[in-house]
Every structure is written in structure tokens, then in C-alpha cells.
Motif scaffolding. Structure first.
Motif: not given
Length: 263
Positions: A173-195
């Protein structure tokens, strides 16, 4: 802002209503190549609707969208609503706007590897061998090389979202669109996606990220846009937007999120 780089995505005067509810009231945005723009706002401020208007998952009522200088063709129906002017163009442009959804949207009947090769083979007509080779490299990049034969149901939410990011990347893709990519995750899993997202930002990928993650907005983005009731309330570098907190609405928003993060 990355003003010297070419404009990857240009959006002008986007309006959208649902019935009598005017959700977006004329939002404009230029994302230059390599920009990471965090889009913040309270629930109902129009953030996700705005993102969905960019790839015509939601048809705007007014406004223009151009990707790498190519304007998306839209035409008015008799009732005054807009519709895509060229379906083939929409499909092509959509494949160049990698969308990562809140709820992953993986194909549950396909393995992780099949999820990644389906688009490149079917839409971009790439060979299976090439698609598999690249899919395996992308899975390694997001730390999931050993999960290629698993089905989404057997993965954690964080793993599913990392697969979804790899699947979007597989389309170049030329541009990536992320729609609240971590909001459905358990808090301890958020970091691995943000990394993973931070790695993409470091590589110079152009990203628009609707998020509630204040740390990401402050430290990874080079631009922050705060929407309030369908309009751009604050827009600038993280230092400008978070440093000055000129807007009362943004001050309230930030303090409510700091309270939430403290619990």
C-alpha cells in the motif's frame, strides 16, 4: 510536518451525514510521504467515519480524495448523494490504502498464510510462489513466522491484529489506515501491536492512525489531529498540540485519558 516530501494522500472538505446527524463538517488533510498522523477525538467525533470515507467504505456526501495525485472519481446520483464514478478505480485505489480494522477482519476459514496471499494473488495477479515468499517475510517481520498454518481463531487478539497488519502490507500500500487498531485488545496485548506500528513508522511508511493511545500519538506521530464534533479542533506537531493545549476541548480529552491510563 513532512512538507518537502510529495503528498501521498490529499483530502478536501469531506462532509458526511447519517440522516439528520452531520458527522463530518468539512475535514481536509494532506498526508505527505512518511507522515504518521494520529487522529484523536472522543467517541462520536467522526474519526472512524473520516477514515472510512478515504477508501469509500463510506461514501462522503461532499469533498474530494486523491491518492498520490490521482483523484477518486465520484458522481452524484439523482437524490444528490455521491457514488463511486469508476468501480475498477475504487478497487485499485482501495488496494493501495492498506486498512487495518479494530476487529482484525481476518478471513476465519483461511489460515494465516492464506489470509496474506489471497489479495496479492487475486487482486494483483502475483504468482503464488512470490506471494508466499513475501507473506513469510512479512510474518517474520511481525513476529509470527511460526503461525503461518494456524487459523485466526487459534491466535490471541494481538496476534490476529499483527496478521492483519501483515496482510495489509502484502498489498504494497501507498498509505496505511489504522482504525483504532488496539481498542479491541486486552491491555497486555496492546504493546505488541504498537511495537509493529512503531517499526513501520521508523521505516518511513505513510500512516493515518485513529487511536486513543496517547503515547503513540506523542512519541511516534509527527502530526496529531484532534477532531471534535466533526471538525478539526487542533492540528499540528505533537509538541504543538500537546504542548500548548490551546483548545479547552482537547485539554478535557487529554485529562480524561490520563485518568483512564492511571487506573
Amino acid at each position: 510536518m513532512n512538507a518537502v516530501a510529495p503528498v501521498a494522500l490529499s483530502v478536501r472538505n469531506i462532509h458526511k451525514s447519517f440522516g439528520d446527524h452531520h458527522v463530518l463538517k468539512g475535514i481536509s488533510l494532506d498526508a505527505h510521504e512518511g507522515d504518521v498522523i494520529s487522529i484523536l477525538g472522543a467517541s462520536g467525533s467522526g474519526k472512524s467515519t473520516f477514515l472510512r470515507c478515504l477508501n469509500l467504505l463510506e461514501m462522503p456526501d461532499d469533498g474530494t480524495v486523491a491518492l498520490a495525485g490521482e483523484a477518486l472519481k465520484m458522481k452524484r446520483r439523482r437524490d444528490g448523494k455521491l457514488q463511486p464514478g469508476d468501480r475498477r478505480q475504487v478497487d485499485r485505489v482501495r488496494s493501495q490504502l492498506g486498512m487495518v480494522f479494530q476487529n482484525f477482519n481476518l478471513w476465519s476459514h483461511m489460515t494465516v498464510l492464506q489470509n496474506l496471499i489471497e489479495g496479492p494473488m487475486r487482486v494483483q495477479k502475483r504468482s503464488r510462489a512470490e506471494a508466499v515468499e513475501e507473506a513469510e517475510a512479512l510474518l517474520a517481520k511481525v513476529g509470527l513466522a511460526d503461525k503461518r498454518g494456524h487459523y485466526p481463531a487459534h491466535l490471541s487478539g494481538g496476534q490476529q491484529q499483527r496478521v492483519a497488519i501483515a496482510r495489509a502490507l502484502a498489498m504494497h500500500p501507498k498509505v496505511m489506515l489504522f482504525d483504532e487498531p488496539t481498542s479491541a485488545l486486552d491491555p497486555e496485548l496492546v504493546g505488541e501491536v504498537l511495537r509493529v506500528m512503531r517499526t513501520l513508522a521508523d521505516e518511513g511508511r505513510t500512516m493515518l492512525v485513529v487511536t486513543h493511545e496517547m503515547g503513540f500519538a506523542k512519541h511516534v506521530s509527527n502530526r496529531v489531529m484532534f477532531l471534535d464534533q466533526g471538525q478539526v479542533d487542533s492540528d499540528g506537531t505533537p509538541a504543538e498540540v500537546f504542548g500548548e493545549l490551546k483548545s479547552e476541548r482537547f485539554r478535557q480529552f487529554v485529562s480524561s485519558h490520563q485518568d483512564r491510563n492511571a487506573h
